[in-house]
Write a protein that holds these residues in place. Sequence first.
Motif, PDB file in Angstrom:
ATOM      1  N   TYR A 268      32.198  51.842  29.776  1.00  0.00           N
ATOM      2  CA  TYR A 268      32.908  50.635  29.379  1.00  0.00           C
ATOM      3  C   TYR A 268      34.410  50.704  29.635  1.00  0.00           C
ATOM      4  O   TYR A 268      34.979  49.814  30.276  1.00  0.00           O
ATOM      5  N   ASP A 269      35.065  51.741  29.140  1.00  0.00           N
ATOM      6  CA  ASP A 269      36.523  51.837  29.269  1.00  0.00           C
ATOM      7  C   ASP A 269      36.950  51.918  30.731  1.00  0.00           C
ATOM      8  O   ASP A 269      37.896  51.240  31.152  1.00  0.00           O
ATOM      9  N   ARG A 270      36.242  52.727  31.499  1.00  0.00           N
ATOM     10  CA  ARG A 270      36.578  52.876  32.912  1.00  0.00           C
ATOM     11  C   ARG A 270      36.374  51.564  33.663  1.00  0.00           C
ATOM     12  O   ARG A 270      37.218  51.128  34.447  1.00  0.00           O
ATOM     13  N   ASN A 271      35.240  50.911  33.422  1.00  0.00           N
ATOM     14  CA  ASN A 271      34.934  49.660  34.119  1.00  0.00           C
ATOM     15  C   ASN A 271      35.881  48.537  33.725  1.00  0.00           C
ATOM     16  O   ASN A 271      36.280  47.728  34.570  1.00  0.00           O
ATOM     17  N   LEU A 272      36.244  48.483  32.445  1.00  0.00           N
ATOM     18  CA  LEU A 272      37.167  47.443  31.995  1.00  0.00           C
ATOM     19  C   LEU A 272      38.541  47.635  32.614  1.00  0.00           C
ATOM     20  O   LEU A 272      39.172  46.677  33.073  1.00  0.00           O
ATOM     21  N   GLU A 273      38.984  48.879  32.652  1.00  0.00           N
ATOM     22  CA  GLU A 273      40.284  49.172  33.270  1.00  0.00           C
ATOM     23  C   GLU A 273      40.272  48.809  34.755  1.00  0.00           C
ATOM     24  O   GLU A 273      41.222  48.213  35.272  1.00  0.00           O
ATOM     25  N   TYR A 274      39.196  49.163  35.447  1.00  0.00           N
ATOM     26  CA  TYR A 274      39.058  48.868  36.881  1.00  0.00           C
ATOM     27  C   TYR A 274      39.034  47.355  37.108  1.00  0.00           C
ATOM     28  O   TYR A 274      39.685  46.836  38.011  1.00  0.00           O
ATOM     29  N   LYS A 275      38.277  46.648  36.247  1.00  0.00           N
ATOM     30  CA  LYS A 275      38.147  45.201  36.377  1.00  0.00           C
ATOM     31  C   LYS A 275      39.481  44.502  36.155  1.00  0.00           C
ATOM     32  O   LYS A 275      39.861  43.600  36.925  1.00  0.00           O
ATOM     33  N   ILE A 276      40.215  44.892  35.109  1.00  0.00           N
ATOM     34  CA  ILE A 276      41.491  44.250  34.807  1.00  0.00           C
ATOM     35  C   ILE A 276      42.520  44.542  35.892  1.00  0.00           C
ATOM     36  O   ILE A 276      43.240  43.644  36.345  1.00  0.00           O
ATOM     37  N   ALA A 277      42.552  45.799  36.348  1.00  0.00           N
ATOM     38  CA  ALA A 277      43.509  46.163  37.402  1.00  0.00           C
ATOM     39  C   ALA A 277      43.221  45.394  38.685  1.00  0.00           C
ATOM     40  O   ALA A 277      44.137  44.886  39.347  1.00  0.00           O
ATOM     41  N   GLY A 278      41.946  45.284  39.036  1.00  0.00           N
ATOM     42  CA  GLY A 278      41.579  44.543  40.232  1.00  0.00           C
ATOM     43  C   GLY A 278      41.874  43.066  40.098  1.00  0.00           C
ATOM     44  O   GLY A 278      42.338  42.416  41.040  1.00  0.00           O
ATOM     45  N   GLY A 279      41.624  42.520  38.895  1.00  0.00           N
ATOM     46  CA  GLY A 279      41.898  41.112  38.662  1.00  0.00           C
ATOM     47  C   GLY A 279      43.370  40.785  38.764  1.00  0.00           C
ATOM     48  O   GLY A 279      43.757  39.761  39.334  1.00  0.00           O
ATOM     49  N   MET A 280      44.200  41.658  38.221  1.00  0.00           N
ATOM     50  CA  MET A 280      45.651  41.441  38.286  1.00  0.00           C
ATOM     51  C   MET A 280      46.135  41.489  39.729  1.00  0.00           C
ATOM     52  O   MET A 280      47.011  40.725  40.133  1.00  0.00           O
ATOM     53  N   LEU A 281      45.562  42.398  40.508  1.00  0.00           N
ATOM     54  CA  LEU A 281      45.966  42.526  41.902  1.00  0.00           C
ATOM     55  C   LEU A 281      45.576  41.296  42.710  1.00  0.00           C
ATOM     56  O   LEU A 281      46.337  40.817  43.552  1.00  0.00           O
ATOM     57  N   LEU A 282      44.379  40.756  42.421  1.00  0.00           N
ATOM     58  CA  LEU A 282      43.887  39.600  43.172  1.00  0.00           C
ATOM     59  C   LEU A 282      44.520  38.291  42.718  1.00  0.00           C
ATOM     60  O   LEU A 282      44.758  37.388  43.526  1.00  0.00           O
ATOM     61  N   GLU A 283      44.792  38.179  41.416  1.00  0.00           N
ATOM     62  CA  GLU A 283      45.262  36.911  40.866  1.00  0.00           C
ATOM     63  C   GLU A 283      46.764  36.869  40.649  1.00  0.00           C
ATOM     64  O   GLU A 283      47.274  35.936  40.043  1.00  0.00           O
ATOM     65  N   VAL A 284      47.495  37.865  41.128  1.00  0.00           N
ATOM     66  CA  VAL A 284      48.949  37.896  40.932  1.00  0.00           C
ATOM     67  C   VAL A 284      49.573  36.628  41.514  1.00  0.00           C
ATOM     68  O   VAL A 284      49.215  36.188  42.605  1.00  0.00           O
ATOM     69  N   PRO A 285      50.472  35.979  40.766  1.00  0.00           N
ATOM     70  CA  PRO A 285      51.091  34.749  41.277  1.00  0.00           C
ATOM     71  C   PRO A 285      51.776  34.975  42.617  1.00  0.00           C
ATOM     72  O   PRO A 285      52.431  36.001  42.829  1.00  0.00           O
ATOM     73  N   ARG A 286      51.633  34.041  43.495  1.00  0.00           N
ATOM     74  CA  ARG A 286      52.164  34.172  44.847  1.00  0.00           C
ATOM     75  C   ARG A 286      53.677  34.354  44.844  1.00  0.00           C
ATOM     76  O   ARG A 286      54.223  35.081  45.673  1.00  0.00           O
ATOM     77  N   TRP A 287      54.380  33.733  43.890  1.00  0.00           N
ATOM     78  CA  TRP A 287      55.844  33.791  43.914  1.00  0.00           C
ATOM     79  C   TRP A 287      56.385  35.199  43.684  1.00  0.00           C
ATOM     80  O   TRP A 287      57.502  35.527  44.094  1.00  0.00           O
ATOM     81  N   ILE A 288      55.571  36.080  43.054  1.00  0.00           N
ATOM     82  CA  ILE A 288      56.043  37.449  42.815  1.00  0.00           C
ATOM     83  C   ILE A 288      56.253  38.183  44.133  1.00  0.00           C
ATOM     84  O   ILE A 288      57.125  39.040  44.261  1.00  0.00           O
ATOM     85  N   ASN A 289      55.442  37.840  45.140  1.00  0.00           N
ATOM     86  CA  ASN A 289      55.539  38.516  46.428  1.00  0.00           C
ATOM     87  C   ASN A 289      56.595  37.902  47.353  1.00  0.00           C
ATOM     88  O   ASN A 289      56.814  38.376  48.457  1.00  0.00           O
ATOM     89  N   LEU A 290      57.251  36.814  46.895  1.00  0.00           N
ATOM     90  CA  LEU A 290      58.264  36.181  47.723  1.00  0.00           C
ATOM     91  C   LEU A 290      59.606  36.872  47.540  1.00  0.00           C
ATOM     92  O   LEU A 290      59.919  37.427  46.480  1.00  0.00           O
TER      93      LEU A 290
END
Length: 299
Positions: A268-290
């Motif tokens: 659970y802990d490993r999968n939740l951490e992996y899921k949240i980290a991946g979600g943040m990477l994929l859903e990061v607002p576009r303006w942060i990369n500008l």
Amino acid sequence: MNLIHRVEELSMYYGSGSRRAIGAFILQERRHLHNYSIQEIAEKTYTSKAAVTRFAKELGFSGWREFLKAFVEEQNYQDSHYTDVDPNFPFDASSRKSDIINLICSLQVESLLDTADLLDHAPLEEIVTLLQSCNRVAVFGLNPNLSLAEIFKRKMLTIGRQIETPTLGDFGLLASTLSREDCAIVISYSGNNMAHTTLGILPQLEKKGVPIVALTSDGDNLLRKKARYTLTISSRERLYSKISTFSTETSILYILSALFSCYFVREYDRNLEYKIAGGMLLEVPRWINLTEKEQKAQR
């Protein structure tokens, strides 16, 4: 495969002439079949008493009386455990929008409850252990089952577990690359028709010793015999005579979601951490990369 499915398969897929007529009559009069004598059925289907008896024997019964007893018991069980919403024809041409909304809702809730009961004693833990230990996992099924498998594939990918879902033309190709160190999940409601591509790969998987997890309807069928583990789909829909696969789709998606969740909770802990980290990477607002200049230009 329930008895009513076997009747439909025998009469509509393999049947012609007398078999088709007798099967159609049984399906049409399923709730009142016990009121007819074998002679009356023969007359109404323009067949003979011998043809009616032969139909029962082709389904594995010694005669019509034995078939009728089993069929009535199955129908009584269905009628006593579920509401009056017909999973095959939940609405008709006269149904209003409000009726359809409520009927489909009731049907899907009922399908979920039915599937939950079936999963209560299912070998979910053993299947999760297999999925964790095997090298590759491949899911085989025809649409819409393959589309549901794609949702399962995406869920598993969010925690780093890759699932392979071949297109129809590549079933045999992928099956040929699997070994006893891998796992095949095979989805088939009937679980019986070897002419379909899904079950056509079973001999190949069996020869190579690939562990098979089956998602199929209740009752005895070929897929159940070949599978190491079986998860049962809510089985009230007919094979062919229906508006859509409302109940089946709900049931399959629920089973796959339950399987994903049981897999998730093992780490659970490993999968939740992996899921949240991946979600943040994929859903990061576009303006942060500008760049600062680009951000000012967009204000």
